[in-house]
Design a protein around this motif. Structure first.
Motif, PDB file in Angstrom:
ATOM      1  N   GLU A   1      26.092  38.863  43.627  1.00  0.00           N
ATOM      2  CA  GLU A   1      27.251  38.739  42.748  1.00  0.00           C
ATOM      3  C   GLU A   1      28.431  38.179  43.525  1.00  0.00           C
ATOM      4  O   GLU A   1      28.595  38.464  44.717  1.00  0.00           O
ATOM      5  CB  GLU A   1      27.670  40.106  42.184  1.00  0.00           C
ATOM      6  N   LEU A   2      29.230  37.404  42.821  1.00  0.00           N
ATOM      7  CA  LEU A   2      30.531  36.968  43.334  1.00  0.00           C
ATOM      8  C   LEU A   2      31.576  37.552  42.402  1.00  0.00           C
ATOM      9  O   LEU A   2      31.502  37.354  41.184  1.00  0.00           O
ATOM     10  CB  LEU A   2      30.618  35.443  43.343  1.00  0.00           C
ATOM     11  N   ASN A   3      32.514  38.294  42.955  1.00  0.00           N
ATOM     12  CA  ASN A   3      33.597  38.876  42.174  1.00  0.00           C
ATOM     13  C   ASN A   3      34.917  38.240  42.574  1.00  0.00           C
ATOM     14  O   ASN A   3      35.185  38.051  43.768  1.00  0.00           O
ATOM     15  CB  ASN A   3      33.681  40.388  42.429  1.00  0.00           C
ATOM     16  N   VAL A   4      35.702  37.898  41.583  1.00  0.00           N
ATOM     17  CA  VAL A   4      37.023  37.349  41.850  1.00  0.00           C
ATOM     18  C   VAL A   4      38.033  38.174  41.066  1.00  0.00           C
ATOM     19  O   VAL A   4      37.933  38.285  39.840  1.00  0.00           O
ATOM     20  CB  VAL A   4      37.139  35.868  41.462  1.00  0.00           C
ATOM     21  N   ASN A   5      38.987  38.765  41.775  1.00  0.00           N
ATOM     22  CA  ASN A   5      40.048  39.550  41.140  1.00  0.00           C
ATOM     23  C   ASN A   5      41.304  38.717  40.975  1.00  0.00           C
ATOM     24  O   ASN A   5      41.488  37.692  41.658  1.00  0.00           O
ATOM     25  CB  ASN A   5      40.367  40.779  42.009  1.00  0.00           C
ATOM     26  N   ALA A   6      42.175  39.182  40.084  1.00  0.00           N
ATOM     27  CA  ALA A   6      43.490  38.550  39.899  1.00  0.00           C
ATOM     28  C   ALA A   6      43.366  37.038  39.818  1.00  0.00           C
ATOM     29  O   ALA A   6      43.945  36.295  40.628  1.00  0.00           O
ATOM     30  CB  ALA A   6      44.422  38.965  41.043  1.00  0.00           C
ATOM     31  N   LEU A   7      42.608  36.579  38.854  1.00  0.00           N
ATOM     32  CA  LEU A   7      42.325  35.150  38.726  1.00  0.00           C
ATOM     33  C   LEU A   7      43.592  34.302  38.653  1.00  0.00           C
ATOM     34  O   LEU A   7      44.584  34.680  38.009  1.00  0.00           O
ATOM     35  CB  LEU A   7      41.478  34.898  37.479  1.00  0.00           C
ATOM     36  N   GLU A   8      43.517  33.158  39.325  1.00  0.00           N
ATOM     37  CA  GLU A   8      44.598  32.182  39.305  1.00  0.00           C
ATOM     38  C   GLU A   8      44.078  30.892  38.680  1.00  0.00           C
ATOM     39  O   GLU A   8      42.867  30.648  38.648  1.00  0.00           O
ATOM     40  CB  GLU A   8      45.093  31.926  40.733  1.00  0.00           C
TER      41      GLU A   8
END
Lengths: 114, 116
Positions: free
Chosen positions: A75-82
């Motif tokens: 999995e790849l997780n990205v928080n606080a997307l820009e």
């Protein structure tokens, strides 16, 4: 022998949200790398996992994180997307031996951040 | 540190003509070099790889590339272009054959157009 698969194929998110992208490695492969490919550019290395441990990281902030599971899916997780996170995200699996430079890529997940 | 420069973001050839896509690399150690092809809305497919064996490498679909250390180049060629060759091509370099080798550095790509 199954190839590398990724899900979902397309995703639209709003700035500030979090997203999880998934990758199923090619059968027998224990190494997975994630790349970000912005429009009109080559893939940029995010990080690599080898036997469930992070094994190197590119120039990406900590809000990009990952996991590799015992079956070597990832999995790849990205928080606080820009907005700049909008890109095609590719995963690539390989064998953790002298042939590990030979990567097999999935079709990618196209992420759009609005 | 390693880097790749692909000269020419767009190349256009006629069907049946020679294809030449240029790639120059920089690496502090003997490099492993790759060419990938990407069709629209698809992932990357490995065309060929140089892994310190023969300097002339043959790949799939009639493509080949020659490693020239003195010129730090790894140009991709095909004697006769086919319409199905129209795609984006990426050159990549990696500096190790061990499990860390997945950390490839890619060029920005060259879009190949084939005219009928």
């Amino acid at each position: 022998e199954t190839g590398v698969t990724q899900s979902p194929t397309h995703l639209i998110k709003t700035r500030g949200q979090q997203v999880t992208l998934r990758c199923s490695s090619q059968s027998g492969h224990n190494t997975v790398s994630w790349y970000q490919q912005a429009l009109g550019q080559g893939p940029q290395f995010i990080f690599q996992y080898y036997r469930e441990e992070e094994n190197g990281r590119g120039n990406f902030p900590p809000r990009f994180s990952g996991l590799q599971f015992p079956n070597y899916s990832s999995e790849l997780n990205v928080n606080a997307l820009e907005l700049d996170d909008s890109a095609l995200y590719l995963c690539a699996s390989s064998l953790g031996d002298e042939r590990s430079y030979e990567q097999y890529f999935g079709p990618g997940t196209r992420l759009t951040v609005t | 540190a390693q880097s790749v420069t692909q000269l020419g973001s767009h190349v256009s050839v006629s069907e049946g003509a020679l294809v030449l896509l240029r790639c120059n690399y920089s690496s502090s150690v003997p490099p492993y070099l790759f060419w990938y092809v990407q069709y629209p809305n698809q992932g990357l497919q490995l065309l060929l790889k140089y892994t310190s064996a023969a300097t002339l490498v043959k790949g799939i679909n009639g493509f080949e590339a020659e490693f020239k250390k003195s010129e730090t180049s790894f140009h991709l060629t095909k004697p006769s272009a086919h319409m199905s060759d129209a795609a984006e091509y990426f050159c990549a370099v990696s500096d190790s054959p061990n499990p860390n080798a997945g950390k490839s550095t890619f060029g920005d790509g060259t879009t190949l157009t084939v005219k009928p």
